[in-house]
Motif scaffolding. Sequence first.
Motif, PDB file in Angstrom:
ATOM      1  N   ASP A 173      45.167  62.838  39.612  1.00  0.00           N
ATOM      2  CA  ASP A 173      44.519  62.312  38.353  1.00  0.00           C
ATOM      3  C   ASP A 173      45.363  61.096  38.026  1.00  0.00           C
ATOM      4  N   GLY A 174      45.678  60.141  38.805  1.00  0.00           N
ATOM      5  CA  GLY A 174      46.221  58.902  38.359  1.00  0.00           C
ATOM      6  C   GLY A 174      47.648  58.757  38.052  1.00  0.00           C
ATOM      7  N   ALA A 175      48.256  59.748  38.161  1.00  0.00           N
ATOM      8  CA  ALA A 175      49.794  59.868  37.765  1.00  0.00           C
ATOM      9  C   ALA A 175      50.621  60.594  39.103  1.00  0.00           C
ATOM     10  N   GLY A 176      52.012  60.260  39.040  1.00  0.00           N
ATOM     11  CA  GLY A 176      52.726  61.052  40.161  1.00  0.00           C
ATOM     12  C   GLY A 176      52.825  62.470  39.566  1.00  0.00           C
ATOM     13  N   ILE A 177      52.648  63.337  40.562  1.00  0.00           N
ATOM     14  CA  ILE A 177      52.335  64.652  40.339  1.00  0.00           C
ATOM     15  C   ILE A 177      53.609  65.529  39.743  1.00  0.00           C
ATOM     16  N   ALA A 178      54.790  64.723  40.008  1.00  0.00           N
ATOM     17  CA  ALA A 178      56.142  65.326  39.443  1.00  0.00           C
ATOM     18  C   ALA A 178      56.108  65.095  37.945  1.00  0.00           C
ATOM     19  N   ALA A 179      55.208  64.131  37.373  1.00  0.00           N
ATOM     20  CA  ALA A 179      55.336  63.825  35.791  1.00  0.00           C
ATOM     21  C   ALA A 179      54.615  65.115  35.120  1.00  0.00           C
ATOM     22  N   TYR A 180      53.822  66.100  35.801  1.00  0.00           N
ATOM     23  CA  TYR A 180      52.984  67.133  35.226  1.00  0.00           C
ATOM     24  C   TYR A 180      54.314  68.239  34.997  1.00  0.00           C
ATOM     25  N   ARG A 181      53.711  69.022  33.860  1.00  0.00           N
ATOM     26  CA  ARG A 181      54.329  70.130  33.854  1.00  0.00           C
ATOM     27  C   ARG A 181      53.849  71.209  34.834  1.00  0.00           C
ATOM     28  N   SER A 182      54.518  72.343  35.176  1.00  0.00           N
ATOM     29  CA  SER A 182      53.894  73.079  36.237  1.00  0.00           C
ATOM     30  C   SER A 182      52.774  73.822  35.756  1.00  0.00           C
ATOM     31  N   ARG A 183      52.606  74.260  34.441  1.00  0.00           N
ATOM     32  CA  ARG A 183      51.456  74.840  33.826  1.00  0.00           C
ATOM     33  C   ARG A 183      50.132  73.891  34.127  1.00  0.00           C
ATOM     34  N   GLU A 184      50.582  72.417  33.864  1.00  0.00           N
ATOM     35  CA  GLU A 184      49.314  71.542  33.839  1.00  0.00           C
ATOM     36  C   GLU A 184      48.751  71.290  35.323  1.00  0.00           C
TER      37      GLU A 184
END
Length: 299
Positions: free
Chosen positions: A71-82
């Motif tokens: 969704d447009g961002a590096g997946i590492a930038a998300y918290r695990s729950r997100e």
Amino acid sequence: MPGTQPTGAARLRAEDLTLSYEQRTVVSSLDVEIPDRSFTVIIGPNACGKSTLLKALARMLKPRSGQVYLDGAGIAAYRSREVARRLGLLPQSPTAPGGITVGDLVARGRYPHQGMLKQWSADDETTVLEAMRQTGVLDLADRPVDDLSGGQRQRVWLSMVLAQQTSILLLDEPTTFLDIAHQVEVLDLCADLHARKGHTVVAVLHDLNQACRYATHLIVMRPGGTIAAEGDPATVMTAELVEDVFGLPCRIIDDPETGTPLMVPAAPQRYVPEDLAARSTGPGVSAGSVMAESGRGVG
């Protein structure tokens, strides 16, 4: 909070991805996009990096280099729950806690939606019941998972992933260890989720004919973790590709049920005993002729 999705970009994609286990590189400099609302199937020879790629797309494996975007961002930038609210993963050979019931296991799919201020609700209960209904396991809700058949357990695991209410589903060899009837049952269910519910489904499969029958988008990987071809199975699946990637001479014909590509392996030239040749072909036809004939017509 991660950024917004660039216009026209796929929700799930990877750029210049290199994946390794310790010092062994499995996938090298790979670019891939998963078309939104597609049923994408990844195929390739053993150890070519299919499951490794899926783990990276699900953020279960950190790339050595490159980036996975969600969704447009590096997946590492998300918290695990997100991440778990946006995509669901069914890994190979998942294991359930001993004695857990079907209903309790499926309910674990709601954990990403729980929190300090949001506990179990009527909406959660409705979602779990609907997930079990979709996969046909509602009548098994009180049964221990350990007591179920392989096909039933696989539908229960898929039900748990559905309870996450994500629109992207990643399935790592969902038909492994299932007999053919249960393989078709699970894949039919996945196809229904894609076609009627609009899910983006990404599955790793070994069976080329099943891949062609169910996929709307096919990704063919070769040893070394590179992509040999991708696109519509009707265009991608050729005899030349199968022999190049899998080392298997074959013929591609139309599946009589679906019209999708059907791979028929070339028949080997086999020795036929003289007495069998005589019974099969009648007088005047040699065993050598029958042996040669056994390999004719497929190539």
